[in-house]
Design an enzyme around this catalytic site. Sequence first.
Site, PDB file in Angstrom:
ATOM      1  N   ASN A 177       0.838  -1.216   0.000  1.00 42.08           N
ATOM      2  CA  ASN A 177       0.000   0.000   0.000  1.00 42.08           C
ATOM      3  C   ASN A 177       0.865   1.255   0.000  1.00 42.08           C
ATOM      4  OD1 ASN A 177      -3.006  -0.465   0.090  1.00 42.08           O
ATOM      5  ND2 ASN A 177      -2.320  -1.952   1.618  1.00 42.08           N
TER       6      ASN A 177
ATOM      7  N   HIS B 283      -8.507  -0.674   6.034  1.00 36.47           N
ATOM      8  CA  HIS B 283      -8.892  -1.941   6.647  1.00 36.47           C
ATOM      9  C   HIS B 283      -9.434  -2.863   5.546  1.00 36.47           C
ATOM     10  CE1 HIS B 283     -10.188  -4.717   9.716  1.00 36.47           C
ATOM     11  NE2 HIS B 283     -11.347  -4.818   9.105  1.00 36.47           N
TER      12      HIS B 283
HETATM   13  C1  GRF Z   1      -3.466  -4.645   4.033  1.00 32.68           C
HETATM   14  O1  GRF Z   1      -4.350  -5.705   3.790  1.00 32.68           O
HETATM   15  C2  GRF Z   1      -4.146  -3.615   4.883  1.00 32.68           C
HETATM   16  O2  GRF Z   1      -5.514  -3.526   4.667  1.00 32.68           O
HETATM   17  C3  GRF Z   1      -3.905  -4.113   6.268  1.00 32.68           C
HETATM   18  O3  GRF Z   1      -2.622  -4.673   6.231  1.00 32.68           O
HETATM   19  C4  GRF Z   1      -2.294  -5.076   4.886  1.00 32.68           C
HETATM   20  C5  GRF Z   1      -1.017  -4.385   4.529  1.00 32.68           C
HETATM   21  O4  GRF Z   1      -0.412  -4.807   3.371  1.00 32.68           O
HETATM   22  N1  GRF Z   1      -4.135  -3.055   7.222  1.00 32.68           N
HETATM   23  P1  GRF Z   1       0.863  -4.035   2.818  1.00 32.68           P
HETATM   24  O5  GRF Z   1       1.915  -3.991   3.921  1.00 32.68           O
HETATM   25  O6  GRF Z   1       0.444  -2.667   2.390  1.00 32.68           O
HETATM   26  O7  GRF Z   1       1.362  -4.854   1.663  1.00 32.68           O
END
Ligand code: GRF
Length: 206
Positions: A14, A107
């Site tokens: 992300n 989330h």
């Molecule tokens: C994602 O699924 C987010 O919704 C949750 O943790 C995960 C993080 O993934 N809070 P990344 O570290 O961004 O790959």
Amino acid sequence: MTKIGVLVSGGGTNLQAVIDRVHHKSGEIAVVIANNAEAYGLTRAQNSGIPTAVVLEKDFEDYDAFNAEIIRTLKDKGVELVVLAGYMKIITPAFVEAYPNKIVNIHPALIPSFCGEGYYGLHVHEAVIDYGVKVTGATVHFVNEEADAGPIIAQKTVEVADDDTPESIQKKVLEIEHTLLPWVVEQYCLGHITVEGRKTKITSEQ
Ligand code: GRF
């Protein structure tokens, strides 16, 4: 340009999506902070020339002191918006007070379903399958004192198919997170998001 601080605990996909869409465009990521020295998100930040910091809970006498150091680091970098991108720690009331309606979290479910204590990682998607819902998705919300309970900014859905597994849902949801979170961060930086009580509005086309 809005100065952004991103908090990560793990892979940081992300974070990468936010770097790609927002960094040096509508906003500037001033620092990426991890609570875990192995978080791959740190490498992603360094690859884009973004300053990083590692703040380890074990180095502080209590949870408040650990959070105070994170807040200090953010303020020191002039951060105006905090983005939790796979950050696995609870945000303290003092943290919310330092950044009221200025912390966003992603989330991997449709809040208010499958959220709150214990709903993280694959547990979320296992619960989705066990309950038998036909749609799930991702939610970006402001952070308040209660876990996953602040004003919702944006949600996006995916269908749950009969043959889906927690892993396959996780993959589908993560894919939509990668467009939803950067879009919200961009809209925030452009000053398009307003909040009144629990209601938020985005004054531009999606
Ligand atoms: C994602 O699924 C987010 O919704 C949750 O943790 C995960 C993080 O993934 N809070 P990344 O570290 O961004 O790959």
